[in-house]
Design a protein around this motif. Structure first.
Motif, PDB file in Angstrom:
ATOM      1  N   VAL A 164       1.329  12.631 -24.543  1.00  0.00           N
ATOM      2  CA  VAL A 164       2.476  11.919 -23.873  1.00  0.00           C
ATOM      3  C   VAL A 164       3.385  12.644 -23.057  1.00  0.00           C
ATOM      4  CG1 VAL A 164       4.678  10.857 -24.781  1.00  0.00           C
ATOM      5  CG2 VAL A 164       2.556  10.484 -26.105  1.00  0.00           C
ATOM      6  N   LEU A 165       3.626  14.028 -23.364  1.00  0.00           N
ATOM      7  CA  LEU A 165       4.518  14.985 -22.503  1.00  0.00           C
ATOM      8  C   LEU A 165       3.866  15.192 -21.363  1.00  0.00           C
ATOM      9  CD1 LEU A 165       5.940  17.075 -25.244  1.00  0.00           C
ATOM     10  CD2 LEU A 165       7.209  15.139 -24.339  1.00  0.00           C
ATOM     11  N   ARG A 166       2.666  15.213 -21.247  1.00  0.00           N
ATOM     12  CA  ARG A 166       1.867  15.545 -20.098  1.00  0.00           C
ATOM     13  C   ARG A 166       2.231  14.761 -18.716  1.00  0.00           C
ATOM     14  NH1 ARG A 166      -2.338  16.478 -16.647  1.00  0.00           N
ATOM     15  NH2 ARG A 166      -3.174  18.461 -16.766  1.00  0.00           N
ATOM     16  N   ASN A 167       2.585  13.432 -19.121  1.00  0.00           N
ATOM     17  CA  ASN A 167       2.645  12.515 -18.113  1.00  0.00           C
ATOM     18  C   ASN A 167       3.953  12.997 -17.194  1.00  0.00           C
ATOM     19  OD1 ASN A 167       1.201  10.009 -18.292  1.00  0.00           O
ATOM     20  ND2 ASN A 167       2.111  10.214 -20.459  1.00  0.00           N
ATOM     21  N   VAL A 168       5.059  13.706 -17.999  1.00  0.00           N
ATOM     22  CA  VAL A 168       6.272  14.232 -17.073  1.00  0.00           C
ATOM     23  C   VAL A 168       5.742  15.500 -16.133  1.00  0.00           C
ATOM     24  CG1 VAL A 168       8.531  15.458 -17.146  1.00  0.00           C
ATOM     25  CG2 VAL A 168       7.851  13.735 -18.920  1.00  0.00           C
ATOM     26  N   VAL A 169       4.802  16.176 -16.547  1.00  0.00           N
ATOM     27  CA  VAL A 169       4.121  17.320 -15.851  1.00  0.00           C
ATOM     28  C   VAL A 169       3.426  16.725 -14.728  1.00  0.00           C
ATOM     29  CG1 VAL A 169       2.707  19.281 -15.568  1.00  0.00           C
ATOM     30  CG2 VAL A 169       4.128  18.756 -17.716  1.00  0.00           C
ATOM     31  N   THR A 170       2.609  15.631 -14.990  1.00  0.00           N
ATOM     32  CA  THR A 170       1.785  14.891 -13.940  1.00  0.00           C
ATOM     33  C   THR A 170       2.718  14.177 -12.883  1.00  0.00           C
ATOM     34  OG1 THR A 170       0.097  14.279 -15.425  1.00  0.00           O
ATOM     35  CG2 THR A 170       0.016  13.138 -13.608  1.00  0.00           C
ATOM     36  N   ILE A 171       3.855  13.678 -13.161  1.00  0.00           N
ATOM     37  CA  ILE A 171       4.815  13.246 -12.237  1.00  0.00           C
ATOM     38  C   ILE A 171       5.169  14.253 -11.042  1.00  0.00           C
ATOM     39  CG2 ILE A 171       7.196  12.409 -12.037  1.00  0.00           C
ATOM     40  CD1 ILE A 171       6.789  10.810 -14.285  1.00  0.00           C
ATOM     41  N   ALA A 172       5.458  15.398 -11.740  1.00  0.00           N
ATOM     42  CA  ALA A 172       5.885  16.623 -10.970  1.00  0.00           C
ATOM     43  C   ALA A 172       4.840  17.153  -9.985  1.00  0.00           C
ATOM     44  CB  ALA A 172       6.427  17.763 -11.778  1.00  0.00           C
ATOM     45  N   HIS A 173       3.697  17.192 -10.650  1.00  0.00           N
ATOM     46  CA  HIS A 173       2.341  17.559  -9.937  1.00  0.00           C
ATOM     47  C   HIS A 173       2.125  16.762  -8.606  1.00  0.00           C
ATOM     48  CE1 HIS A 173      -1.884  19.262 -10.150  1.00  0.00           C
ATOM     49  NE2 HIS A 173      -1.978  17.911  -9.339  1.00  0.00           N
ATOM     50  N   GLU A 174       2.029  15.656  -8.930  1.00  0.00           N
ATOM     51  CA  GLU A 174       1.724  14.743  -8.047  1.00  0.00           C
ATOM     52  C   GLU A 174       2.903  14.443  -6.711  1.00  0.00           C
ATOM     53  OE1 GLU A 174      -1.074  13.366  -7.491  1.00  0.00           O
ATOM     54  OE2 GLU A 174      -1.735  14.123  -9.204  1.00  0.00           O
ATOM     55  N   GLY A 175       4.109  14.941  -7.273  1.00  0.00           N
ATOM     56  CA  GLY A 175       5.349  14.735  -6.549  1.00  0.00           C
ATOM     57  C   GLY A 175       5.340  15.871  -5.394  1.00  0.00           C
ATOM     58  N   GLY A 176       4.844  17.130  -6.148  1.00  0.00           N
ATOM     59  CA  GLY A 176       4.328  18.244  -5.293  1.00  0.00           C
ATOM     60  C   GLY A 176       3.460  18.027  -4.183  1.00  0.00           C
ATOM     61  N   HIS A 177       2.316  17.246  -4.358  1.00  0.00           N
ATOM     62  CA  HIS A 177       1.233  16.749  -3.538  1.00  0.00           C
ATOM     63  C   HIS A 177       2.053  16.100  -2.356  1.00  0.00           C
ATOM     64  CE1 HIS A 177      -2.112  18.788  -5.241  1.00  0.00           C
ATOM     65  NE2 HIS A 177      -2.107  17.918  -6.775  1.00  0.00           N
ATOM     66  N   ALA A 178       2.624  15.215  -2.905  1.00  0.00           N
ATOM     67  CA  ALA A 178       3.347  14.141  -1.886  1.00  0.00           C
ATOM     68  C   ALA A 178       4.436  14.821  -0.904  1.00  0.00           C
ATOM     69  CB  ALA A 178       4.205  13.135  -2.499  1.00  0.00           C
ATOM     70  N   VAL A 179       5.184  15.611  -1.466  1.00  0.00           N
ATOM     71  CA  VAL A 179       6.244  16.530  -0.590  1.00  0.00           C
ATOM     72  C   VAL A 179       5.627  17.388   0.589  1.00  0.00           C
ATOM     73  CG1 VAL A 179       7.946  18.184  -0.607  1.00  0.00           C
ATOM     74  CG2 VAL A 179       8.029  16.298  -2.304  1.00  0.00           C
ATOM     75  N   ILE A 180       4.450  18.116   0.178  1.00  0.00           N
ATOM     76  CA  ILE A 180       3.924  18.816   1.005  1.00  0.00           C
ATOM     77  C   ILE A 180       2.970  18.323   1.854  1.00  0.00           C
ATOM     78  CG2 ILE A 180       2.474  21.032   1.248  1.00  0.00           C
ATOM     79  CD1 ILE A 180       4.983  21.475   0.174  1.00  0.00           C
ATOM     80  N   ALA A 181       2.510  17.335   1.423  1.00  0.00           N
ATOM     81  CA  ALA A 181       1.829  16.385   2.344  1.00  0.00           C
ATOM     82  C   ALA A 181       2.546  15.952   3.738  1.00  0.00           C
ATOM     83  CB  ALA A 181       1.040  15.058   1.584  1.00  0.00           C
ATOM     84  N   LEU A 182       3.852  15.339   3.241  1.00  0.00           N
ATOM     85  CA  LEU A 182       4.586  14.867   4.246  1.00  0.00           C
ATOM     86  C   LEU A 182       5.154  16.320   5.217  1.00  0.00           C
ATOM     87  CD1 LEU A 182       6.967  12.464   2.109  1.00  0.00           C
ATOM     88  CD2 LEU A 182       5.433  11.912   4.002  1.00  0.00           C
ATOM     89  N   LEU A 183       5.461  17.408   4.443  1.00  0.00           N
ATOM     90  CA  LEU A 183       5.858  18.327   5.470  1.00  0.00           C
ATOM     91  C   LEU A 183       4.743  18.942   6.239  1.00  0.00           C
ATOM     92  CD1 LEU A 183       7.920  20.435   2.491  1.00  0.00           C
ATOM     93  CD2 LEU A 183       8.919  19.027   4.377  1.00  0.00           C
ATOM     94  N   MET A 184       3.550  18.531   5.817  1.00  0.00           N
ATOM     95  CA  MET A 184       2.525  19.117   6.849  1.00  0.00           C
ATOM     96  C   MET A 184       2.143  18.172   7.722  1.00  0.00           C
ATOM     97  SD  MET A 184       1.390  22.006   5.859  1.00  0.00           S
ATOM     98  CE  MET A 184       3.221  22.780   5.935  1.00  0.00           C
TER      99      MET A 184
END
Length: 243
Positions: free
Chosen positions: A41-61
């Motif tokens: 259950v709690l891993r969903n929060v970690v996954t949100i941050a994980h995918e958010g990290g991919h998204a932010v850097i993708a835009l910055l790149m």
């Protein structure tokens, strides 16, 4: 809830009581992330941050973000358009696993600066931005529920509740970030280290190995060491602050 929320007006008997709470929540995070049912259950929060990290850097790149999907098995995928290889793709693939731990350090810094209310608003704002990129129903539900918990604390929670929630989320990101890296290596061992000659899409580490020609196990080691450093730094920030 008091907009000037800080350690000073929480009514703790001593600074030691505050530190005890931080330690207790750290132990709770270790226990809950170590137990399979609660971790799922709690891993969903970690996954949100994980995918958010991919998204932010993708835009910055300079890549074009095509959306994010979060799945009920706690996995996720961030889709972006751009060159299939090169620095942009490498940094995008690299960003996922460090993101929860680095975000945890950032939240720990806000706790250390007595900015609990700011922390809660930051969490809500980041989730609201992320929600605009979610492309599946489960992902929307997960982000809304997570953001709703933060809003509920701000609206109905008292000062101690807000501080406890902030510290709990921070420890979840820090400890959960490390647990996710450990799971990554276990999964790589179970499935093999990736296919030779083609893009191994089974994990971020294997994709990075294909993109950079650096062995996947070295990328996992980088993730692991960074997660440990973030746990120490985040814990120090939360425990050492003396208002």
């Amino acid at each position: 809830m008091d907009s000037n929320l800080s350690w000073d007006n929480l009514g703790w008997d001593s600074l030691g009581d505050q530190r005890v709470m931080v330690v207790v929540l750290a132990v709770a995070a270790i226990v809950l992330t170590g137990e399979r049912t609660t971790w799922h259950v709690l891993r969903n929060v970690v996954t949100i941050a994980h995918e958010g990290g991919h998204a932010v850097i993708a835009l910055l790149m300079g890549r074009e973000l095509a959306g994010i999907k979060l799945h009920s098995d706690t996995s996720g995928v961030t889709l972006s358009r751009g060159k299939p290889r090169g620095p942009g793709m490498i940094f995008t693939a690299l960003a996922g696993y460090p993101a929860p731990s680095l975000l945890g350090v950032g939240l720990a810094a806000l706790i250390g600066l007595d900015l609990i209310t700011v922390l809660l608003w930051v969490v809500v704002a980041l989730l609201a931005i992320l929600l605009t990129q979610i492309r599946n129903a489960f992902g929307v539900l997960t982000v809304v529920l997570t953001g709703g918990a933060a809003v509920a604390v701000m609206v109905w929670g008292n000062e101690r509740t807000a501080l406890g929630f902030a510290c709990a989320v921070t420890w979840l990101l820090l400890i959960g970030g490390l647990r996710a890296v450990i799971e990554l290596q276990r999964s790589r061992r179970a499935q093999g280290s990736g296919r030779r000659g083609g893009p191994p899409v089974t994990s971020d580490a294997d994709q990075l190995a294909w993109l950079s020609h650096v062995p996947g196990v070295l990328w996992v080691t980088v993730f692991f060491v960074l997660s440990l450093v973030c746990i120490v730094a985040g814990g120090w920030l939360m425990l050492s602050w003396n208002p």
